[in-house]
Design a protein around this motif. Structure first.
Motif, PDB file in Angstrom:
ATOM      1  N   ARG A  22      11.303  11.464  -0.511  1.00 20.34           N
ATOM      2  CA  ARG A  22      10.428  12.612  -0.797  1.00 20.34           C
ATOM      3  C   ARG A  22       9.176  12.056  -1.454  1.00 20.34           C
ATOM      4  O   ARG A  22       9.061  10.839  -1.610  1.00 20.34           O
ATOM      5  N   ASN A  23       8.270  12.917  -1.856  1.00 18.12           N
ATOM      6  CA  ASN A  23       7.070  12.467  -2.560  1.00 18.12           C
ATOM      7  C   ASN A  23       7.406  12.191  -4.034  1.00 18.12           C
ATOM      8  O   ASN A  23       7.799  13.080  -4.774  1.00 18.12           O
ATOM      9  N   PHE A  24       7.277  10.919  -4.419  1.00 13.27           N
ATOM     10  CA  PHE A  24       7.576  10.528  -5.801  1.00 13.27           C
ATOM     11  C   PHE A  24       6.305  10.250  -6.593  1.00 13.27           C
ATOM     12  O   PHE A  24       6.369  10.012  -7.788  1.00 13.27           O
ATOM     13  N   GLY A  25       5.164  10.208  -5.940  1.00 11.36           N
ATOM     14  CA  GLY A  25       3.921   9.867  -6.642  1.00 11.36           C
ATOM     15  C   GLY A  25       3.585   8.407  -6.457  1.00 11.36           C
ATOM     16  O   GLY A  25       4.444   7.557  -6.220  1.00 11.36           O
ATOM     17  N   LYS A  26       2.302   8.146  -6.598  1.00 12.15           N
ATOM     18  CA  LYS A  26       1.764   6.816  -6.316  1.00 12.15           C
ATOM     19  C   LYS A  26       2.411   5.681  -7.110  1.00 12.15           C
ATOM     20  O   LYS A  26       2.657   4.606  -6.584  1.00 12.15           O
ATOM     21  N   GLU A  27       2.682   5.931  -8.402  1.00 11.64           N
ATOM     22  CA  GLU A  27       3.208   4.843  -9.248  1.00 11.64           C
ATOM     23  C   GLU A  27       4.586   4.414  -8.757  1.00 11.64           C
ATOM     24  O   GLU A  27       4.897   3.220  -8.701  1.00 11.64           O
ATOM     25  N   ALA A  28       5.414   5.381  -8.394  1.00  8.00           N
ATOM     26  CA  ALA A  28       6.765   5.072  -7.912  1.00  8.00           C
ATOM     27  C   ALA A  28       6.707   4.410  -6.531  1.00  8.00           C
ATOM     28  O   ALA A  28       7.467   3.481  -6.238  1.00  8.00           O
ATOM     29  N   ALA A  29       5.787   4.874  -5.686  1.00  3.49           N
ATOM     30  CA  ALA A  29       5.658   4.298  -4.344  1.00  3.49           C
ATOM     31  C   ALA A  29       5.234   2.827  -4.435  1.00  3.49           C
ATOM     32  O   ALA A  29       5.773   1.951  -3.749  1.00  3.49           O
ATOM     33  N   LEU A  30       4.300   2.579  -5.325  1.00  2.00           N
ATOM     34  CA  LEU A  30       3.827   1.212  -5.529  1.00  2.00           C
ATOM     35  C   LEU A  30       4.966   0.334  -6.059  1.00  2.00           C
ATOM     36  O   LEU A  30       5.148  -0.810  -5.625  1.00  2.00           O
ATOM     37  N   ILE A  47      -2.905  -2.352  -2.862  1.00  2.12           N
ATOM     38  CA  ILE A  47      -4.196  -1.811  -2.404  1.00  2.12           C
ATOM     39  C   ILE A  47      -3.986  -0.372  -1.953  1.00  2.12           C
ATOM     40  O   ILE A  47      -2.914  -0.030  -1.446  1.00  2.12           O
ATOM     41  N   ASP A  48      -4.986   0.494  -2.157  1.00  4.67           N
ATOM     42  CA  ASP A  48      -4.866   1.881  -1.707  1.00  4.67           C
ATOM     43  C   ASP A  48      -4.985   1.947  -0.192  1.00  4.67           C
ATOM     44  O   ASP A  48      -5.747   1.192   0.416  1.00  4.67           O
ATOM     45  N   ALA A  49      -4.263   2.902   0.406  1.00  5.36           N
ATOM     46  CA  ALA A  49      -4.239   3.024   1.857  1.00  5.36           C
ATOM     47  C   ALA A  49      -5.595   3.396   2.439  1.00  5.36           C
ATOM     48  O   ALA A  49      -5.893   3.089   3.592  1.00  5.36           O
ATOM     49  N   ASP A  50      -6.436   4.051   1.638  1.00  4.51           N
ATOM     50  CA  ASP A  50      -7.744   4.458   2.171  1.00  4.51           C
ATOM     51  C   ASP A  50      -8.771   3.321   2.105  1.00  4.51           C
ATOM     52  O   ASP A  50      -9.937   3.526   2.434  1.00  4.51           O
ATOM     53  N   LEU A  51      -8.324   2.131   1.683  1.00  7.09           N
ATOM     54  CA  LEU A  51      -9.188   0.944   1.593  1.00  7.09           C
ATOM     55  C   LEU A  51     -10.464   1.221   0.795  1.00  7.09           C
ATOM     56  O   LEU A  51     -11.525   0.683   1.079  1.00  7.09           O
ATOM     57  N   GLN A  52     -10.310   2.072  -0.219  1.00  9.99           N
ATOM     58  CA  GLN A  52     -11.401   2.343  -1.148  1.00  9.99           C
ATOM     59  C   GLN A  52     -11.804   1.051  -1.861  1.00  9.99           C
ATOM     60  O   GLN A  52     -12.959   0.844  -2.185  1.00  9.99           O
ATOM     61  N   ASP A  53     -10.804   0.206  -2.134  1.00  7.92           N
ATOM     62  CA  ASP A  53     -11.065  -1.114  -2.686  1.00  7.92           C
ATOM     63  C   ASP A  53     -11.352  -2.040  -1.515  1.00  7.92           C
ATOM     64  O   ASP A  53     -10.641  -2.002  -0.520  1.00  7.92           O
ATOM     65  N   ASP A  96       5.675   4.835   2.687  1.00  8.90           N
ATOM     66  CA  ASP A  96       5.400   6.244   2.939  1.00  8.90           C
ATOM     67  C   ASP A  96       6.036   7.065   1.827  1.00  8.90           C
ATOM     68  O   ASP A  96       7.256   7.113   1.693  1.00  8.90           O
ATOM     69  N   ASP A  97       5.176   7.707   1.039  1.00  7.13           N
ATOM     70  CA  ASP A  97       5.635   8.426  -0.156  1.00  7.13           C
ATOM     71  C   ASP A  97       5.896   9.894   0.182  1.00  7.13           C
ATOM     72  O   ASP A  97       5.269  10.795  -0.359  1.00  7.13           O
ATOM     73  N   GLY A  98       6.833  10.115   1.123  1.00 10.14           N
ATOM     74  CA  GLY A  98       7.218  11.483   1.459  1.00 10.14           C
ATOM     75  C   GLY A  98       6.099  12.299   2.070  1.00 10.14           C
ATOM     76  O   GLY A  98       5.965  13.499   1.773  1.00 10.14           O
ATOM     77  N   ALA A 125       0.830  -1.210   0.000  1.00 10.57           N
ATOM     78  CA  ALA A 125       0.000   0.000   0.000  1.00 10.57           C
ATOM     79  C   ALA A 125       0.866   1.262   0.000  1.00 10.57           C
ATOM     80  O   ALA A 125       1.753   1.404   0.847  1.00 10.57           O
ATOM     81  N   PRO A 126       0.626   2.183  -0.956  1.00 13.34           N
ATOM     82  CA  PRO A 126       1.293   3.480  -0.939  1.00 13.34           C
ATOM     83  C   PRO A 126       0.547   4.445  -0.017  1.00 13.34           C
ATOM     84  O   PRO A 126      -0.683   4.470  -0.018  1.00 13.34           O
ATOM     85  N   PHE A 127       1.284   5.214   0.776  1.00 12.25           N
ATOM     86  CA  PHE A 127       0.670   6.161   1.717  1.00 12.25           C
ATOM     87  C   PHE A 127       1.208   7.565   1.449  1.00 12.25           C
ATOM     88  O   PHE A 127       2.417   7.791   1.567  1.00 12.25           O
ATOM     89  N   PHE A 128       0.323   8.498   1.147  1.00 12.68           N
ATOM     90  CA  PHE A 128       0.734   9.901   1.048  1.00 12.68           C
ATOM     91  C   PHE A 128      -0.233  10.730   1.877  1.00 12.68           C
ATOM     92  O   PHE A 128      -1.407  10.859   1.529  1.00 12.68           O
ATOM     93  N   ASN A 129       0.267  11.245   2.986  1.00 14.16           N
ATOM     94  CA  ASN A 129      -0.548  12.049   3.907  1.00 14.16           C
ATOM     95  C   ASN A 129      -1.842  11.329   4.285  1.00 14.16           C
ATOM     96  O   ASN A 129      -2.936  11.868   4.146  1.00 14.16           O
ATOM     97  N   GLU A 130      -1.677  10.105   4.761  1.00 11.62           N
ATOM     98  CA  GLU A 130      -2.818   9.257   5.129  1.00 11.62           C
ATOM     99  C   GLU A 130      -2.805   8.975   6.629  1.00 11.62           C
ATOM    100  O   GLU A 130      -3.338   7.957   7.068  1.00 11.62           O
ATOM    101  N   GLY A 131      -2.153   9.862   7.433  1.00 14.50           N
ATOM    102  CA  GLY A 131      -2.024   9.625   8.868  1.00 14.50           C
ATOM    103  C   GLY A 131      -3.336   9.206   9.524  1.00 14.50           C
ATOM    104  O   GLY A 131      -3.383   8.278  10.330  1.00 14.50           O
TER     105      GLY A 131
HETATM  106  N1  UDP Z   1      -0.581   8.221  -3.061  1.00 15.64           N
HETATM  107  C1  UDP Z   1       0.813   8.169  -3.012  1.00 15.64           C
HETATM  108  N2  UDP Z   1       1.526   9.245  -3.485  1.00 15.64           N
HETATM  109  C2  UDP Z   1       0.937  10.346  -4.034  1.00 15.64           C
HETATM  110  C3  UDP Z   1      -0.496  10.362  -4.103  1.00 15.64           C
HETATM  111  C4  UDP Z   1      -1.222   9.292  -3.621  1.00 15.64           C
HETATM  112  O1  UDP Z   1       1.393   7.198  -2.533  1.00 15.64           O
HETATM  113  O2  UDP Z   1       1.642  11.273  -4.435  1.00 15.64           O
HETATM  114  C5  UDP Z   1      -1.356   7.065  -2.550  1.00 15.64           C
HETATM  115  C6  UDP Z   1      -2.493   7.440  -1.612  1.00 15.64           C
HETATM  116  O3  UDP Z   1      -2.042   7.577  -0.289  1.00 15.64           O
HETATM  117  C7  UDP Z   1      -3.439   6.253  -1.783  1.00 15.64           C
HETATM  118  C8  UDP Z   1      -3.246   5.894  -3.257  1.00 15.64           C
HETATM  119  O4  UDP Z   1      -1.977   6.439  -3.639  1.00 15.64           O
HETATM  120  O5  UDP Z   1      -3.060   5.142  -1.015  1.00 15.64           O
HETATM  121  C9  UDP Z   1      -4.357   6.460  -4.119  1.00 15.64           C
HETATM  122  O6  UDP Z   1      -4.443   7.844  -3.930  1.00 15.64           O
HETATM  123  P1  UDP Z   1      -5.834   8.623  -3.839  1.00 15.64           P
HETATM  124  O7  UDP Z   1      -6.734   7.944  -2.846  1.00 15.64           O
HETATM  125  O8  UDP Z   1      -5.535  10.063  -3.627  1.00 15.64           O
HETATM  126  O9  UDP Z   1      -6.318   8.410  -5.336  1.00 15.64           O
HETATM  127  P2  UDP Z   1      -7.743   8.048  -5.951  1.00 15.64           P
HETATM  128  O10 UDP Z   1      -8.583   7.451  -4.860  1.00 15.64           O
HETATM  129  O11 UDP Z   1      -8.257   9.328  -6.474  1.00 15.64           O
HETATM  130  O12 UDP Z   1      -7.389   7.071  -7.034  1.00 15.64           O
END
Ligand code: UDP
Ligand code: MG
Length: 200
Positions: free
Chosen positions: A74-82, A97-103, A46-48, A12-18
């Motif tokens: 630092r923050n590299f973006g979701k694709e790089a974090a994954l 899986i997304d950190a917000d458990l949207q899935d 943790d993606d920065g 799971a990638p986390f960006f400001n998901e405290g």
């Molecule tokens: N995320 C990340 N780095 C970023 C932006 C998002 O690791 O720069 C993570 C975020 O914490 C989450 C996932 O990528 O776990 C999807 O992000 P988000 O929920 O913002 O996207 P959406 O639900 O719109 O696809």
């Protein structure tokens, strides 16, 4: 470990998901406890983040050794974090899986069952987008329509990064040298025996 025991890595990638860390743990831990015969690791990247995500993830890893933390500089973006998480995963199968458990994590046992029955990729497809804002439904539909018209490689619609990949697929993915990664595209590009499960 017996031959029947399989290991599964959840990434799971986390960006400001405290604020989501405890919810993430509760959502997954209850599930992992219910799946005997599978050893889990949960790789949290943790993606920065600029909030307390990292501190909370470290505290979580101390409480439950199945959870592991990767800190990006630092923050590299979701694709790089994954990608970083998948590169460090050791499981026989990997589930992003997304950190917000949207899935819905409830799909994980079904995905594992399909994998044990021989699938190399198990996609989880949303069969209903009606809860999404209309704008999001529209832009998502356009994205797939335009992409799939332009490209010979068709992306499955309403399928995100949430999927199970066998080790053979993960190793193929890791052999790709792309630096700017669009994971959904690369996941589809590598191919393999795929099963799709629908959820609402
Ligand atoms: N995320 C990340 N780095 C970023 C932006 C998002 O690791 O720069 C993570 C975020 O914490 C989450 C996932 O990528 O776990 C999807 O992000 P988000 O929920 O913002 O996207 P959406 O639900 O719109 O696809
Ligand atoms: Mg989200």
């Amino acid at each position: 470990m017996s031959d029947l025991t399989k290991t599964v890595s959840i990434v799971a990638p986390f960006f400001n998901e405290g604020e989501n860390v405890d919810h993430f743990q509760r959502g997954l831990a209850s599930l992992l406890d219910r799946l005997p015969g599978i050893v889990f690791e949960v790789i949290c990247v943790d993606d920065g983040s600029s909030d307390d995500t990292l501190a909370r993830l470290i505290a979580l890893a101390r409480r439950d050794s199945r959870f592991k933390v990767i800190e990006l500089s630092r923050n590299f973006g979701k694709e790089a974090a994954l990608t970083a998480g998948i590169d460090h995963a050791t499981g026989d199968a990997v589930i992003p899986i997304d950190a917000d458990l949207q899935d819905p994590p409830d799909m994980i046992p079904h995905m594992i069952e399909a994998w044990r029955n021989g699938a190399e990729v198990v996609l989880a497809r949303r069969s209903d987008r009606s809860v999404d804002p209309v704008m999001k439904q529209q832009t998502a539909a356009w994205f797939y329509r335009i992409h799939n018209r332009l490209s010979t490689l068709k992306l499955p619609e309403n399928v995100g990064d949430f999927r199970l990949m066998d080790r053979i697929v993960v190793d193929a993915l890791k052999s790709l040298t792309e630096q700017q990664r669009f994971m959904k595209g690369l996941f589809a590009w590598v191919g393999f025996k795929t099963v799709t499960l629908d959820y609402q």
